[in-house]
Design an enzyme around this catalytic site. Structure first.
Site, mmCIF file in Angstrom:
data_model
loop_
_atom_site.group_PDB
_atom_site.id
_atom_site.type_symbol
_atom_site.label_atom_id
_atom_site.label_comp_id
_atom_site.label_asym_id
_atom_site.label_seq_id
_atom_site.Cartn_x
_atom_site.Cartn_y
_atom_site.Cartn_z
ATOM 1 N N LYS A 220 0.853 -1.201 0.000
ATOM 2 C CA LYS A 220 0.000 0.000 0.000
ATOM 3 C C LYS A 220 0.885 1.246 0.000
ATOM 4 O O LYS A 220 1.719 1.437 0.886
ATOM 5 C CB LYS A 220 -0.915 0.012 1.226
ATOM 6 C CG LYS A 220 -1.838 1.224 1.264
ATOM 7 C CD LYS A 220 -2.864 1.090 2.367
ATOM 8 C CE LYS A 220 -2.482 1.722 3.666
ATOM 9 N NZ LYS A 220 -2.416 3.190 3.669
ATOM 10 N N THR B 261 -11.580 5.801 10.642
ATOM 11 C CA THR B 261 -11.664 5.354 12.040
ATOM 12 C C THR B 261 -11.248 6.460 13.003
ATOM 13 O O THR B 261 -11.531 6.394 14.188
ATOM 14 C CB THR B 261 -10.787 4.100 12.261
ATOM 15 O OG1 THR B 261 -9.551 4.285 11.595
ATOM 16 C CG2 THR B 261 -11.457 2.860 11.748
ATOM 17 N N ASP C 60 -3.311 4.313 -2.187
ATOM 18 C CA ASP C 60 -4.278 4.776 -1.183
ATOM 19 C C ASP C 60 -4.225 6.297 -1.073
ATOM 20 O O ASP C 60 -3.682 6.842 -0.120
ATOM 21 C CB ASP C 60 -3.916 4.093 0.150
ATOM 22 C CG ASP C 60 -4.814 4.501 1.298
ATOM 23 O OD1 ASP C 60 -5.949 4.943 1.043
ATOM 24 O OD2 ASP C 60 -4.383 4.373 2.458
ATOM 25 N N LYS D 5 -7.114 8.311 -1.601
ATOM 26 C CA LYS D 5 -8.427 8.775 -1.107
ATOM 27 C C LYS D 5 -8.879 10.060 -1.785
ATOM 28 O O LYS D 5 -9.023 11.113 -1.147
ATOM 29 C CB LYS D 5 -8.376 8.991 0.406
ATOM 30 C CG LYS D 5 -7.945 7.773 1.216
ATOM 31 C CD LYS D 5 -7.993 8.076 2.695
ATOM 32 C CE LYS D 5 -7.587 6.909 3.565
ATOM 33 N NZ LYS D 5 -6.159 6.626 3.576
ATOM 34 N N ASP E 85 -12.879 15.419 -4.535
ATOM 35 C CA ASP E 85 -12.812 16.719 -5.213
ATOM 36 C C ASP E 85 -14.015 16.800 -6.146
ATOM 37 O O ASP E 85 -14.881 15.905 -6.142
ATOM 38 C CB ASP E 85 -11.481 16.835 -5.991
ATOM 39 C CG ASP E 85 -10.967 18.279 -6.032
ATOM 40 O OD1 ASP E 85 -11.778 19.174 -6.349
ATOM 41 O OD2 ASP E 85 -9.782 18.496 -5.756
ATOM 42 N N GLY F 142 0.346 -2.488 8.726
ATOM 43 C CA GLY F 142 1.525 -1.637 8.580
ATOM 44 C C GLY F 142 2.568 -1.977 9.616
ATOM 45 O O GLY F 142 3.332 -2.929 9.485
ATOM 46 N N ARG F 143 2.574 -1.190 10.701
ATOM 47 C CA ARG F 143 3.654 -1.275 11.685
ATOM 48 C C ARG F 143 3.930 -2.649 12.281
ATOM 49 O O ARG F 143 5.100 -2.973 12.513
ATOM 50 C CB ARG F 143 3.407 -0.246 12.802
ATOM 51 C CG ARG F 143 3.643 1.174 12.314
ATOM 52 C CD ARG F 143 2.952 2.200 13.154
ATOM 53 N NE ARG F 143 1.506 2.125 13.021
ATOM 54 C CZ ARG F 143 0.651 2.920 13.631
ATOM 55 N NH1 ARG F 143 1.108 3.858 14.443
ATOM 56 N NH2 ARG F 143 -0.638 2.799 13.445
#
Ligand code: C5P
Length: 255
Positions: free
Chosen positions: A39, A131, A66, A68, A71, A222-223
């Site tokens: 990602k 979130t 990603d 997002k 507009d 991720g982490r």
């Protein structure tokens, strides 16, 4: 029903660091196994541009861009076309941009994929409710449960012809019930059961097993992978552990 796939969030500012991490994860899946997804979010894309996507594709990964988009429809049309041309296999918009913006994004994705002669169109998802949003500071939530708003936005995305949504694992069941089993749900906030991993700043975490059992199609991690300590086997061991747990949960769900 899809076999759940793992998406590693490369949240690095330095493109070289992101590519080093990706290189280190190249051995995680082998021949005959589904490709791992990487990602690329705003932080990395702003620093590295579309070359990052091309480099990751060249390494054999599938790429979720990603960014997002939110507009006016005309601007989103151009952004989606550029994203498809970068080689991304999955991209996303904000569902709160409304039906016209979402429909424009679908048409732009289809048009760009046709122009490039792609056999498989990139998946186009909509972000429902972040979130991080709280009802005290986010007008669209005021007085309503985040899960109810997410379901409404998922229905809008379905109506516009998108392939699915980014949502919390807790919302997957209701979204699938309303929008269909094939409607893709991609869920972040995945953590191994304590004491193996920290929640970091994620508020509502789910184990990979719970996310797969809930019906999630793509798990974003991720982490827990990218910051895995070498003493625990490092990123490769953690990614393998995630995939193993996802496979067991998926197999258990089919019996
Ligand atoms: O490190 P961690 O596993 O928490 O990373 C999760 C990734 O998913 C991050 O790139 C984060 O921006 C993204 N994400 C999220 N929650 C959302 C949408 C995206 O954590 N609602």
């Amino acid at each position: 029903m899809r076999v759940p796939e793992l998406v590693v969030a490369l949240d690095f500012q330095a493109p070289a660091e992101a590519l080093d991490m990706a290189r280190c994860l190249q051995s995680v899946t082998g021949p005959g196994q589904p490709k791992l997804w990487m990602k690329v979010g705003l932080e990395l894309f702003v620093a590295g541009g579309p070359d990052i996507v091309r480099s990751l594709k060249h390494m054999g990964f599938r790429v979720f861009l990603d960014l997002k988009f939110l507009d006016i429809p005309n601007t989103v049309r151009g952004a989606v076309r550029s994203a498809v041309k970068s080689g991304a296999d999955m991209l996303n918009i904000h569902a709160i941009g409304g039906l016209e913006m979402a429909r424009t994004a679908v048409a732009a994705r289809d048009g760009a994929a046709d122009e490039l002669g792609l056999s498989e169109k990139p998946l186009l998802l909509a972000v429902t409710v972040l979130t991080s949003m709280q009802d005290t500071d986010t007008p669209i939530l005021r007085g309503r449960e985040a899960g109810d708003v997410a379901l409404d936005l998922a229905k809008l995305a379905r109506q516009a012809g998108l392939d699915g949504v980014v949502c919390s694992g807790r919302e997957v069941a209701s979204i699938k019930a309303e929008c269909g089993a094939e409607f893709v749900c991609l869920t972040p906030g995945i953590r191994l059961p304590d004491p193996l991993s920290e929640a970091d700043d994620q508020r509502r975490v789910m184990t990979p097993e719970a996310a797969v059992a809930a019906g999630s199609d793509f798990l974003v991690v991720g982490r827990p992978i990218t910051r895995a300590l070498e003493g625990k086997g490092g990123p490769v061991a953690l990614a393998r552990e995630m995939l193993g747990r996802m496979a067991s949960a998926s197999a258990a769900g089919k019996v």
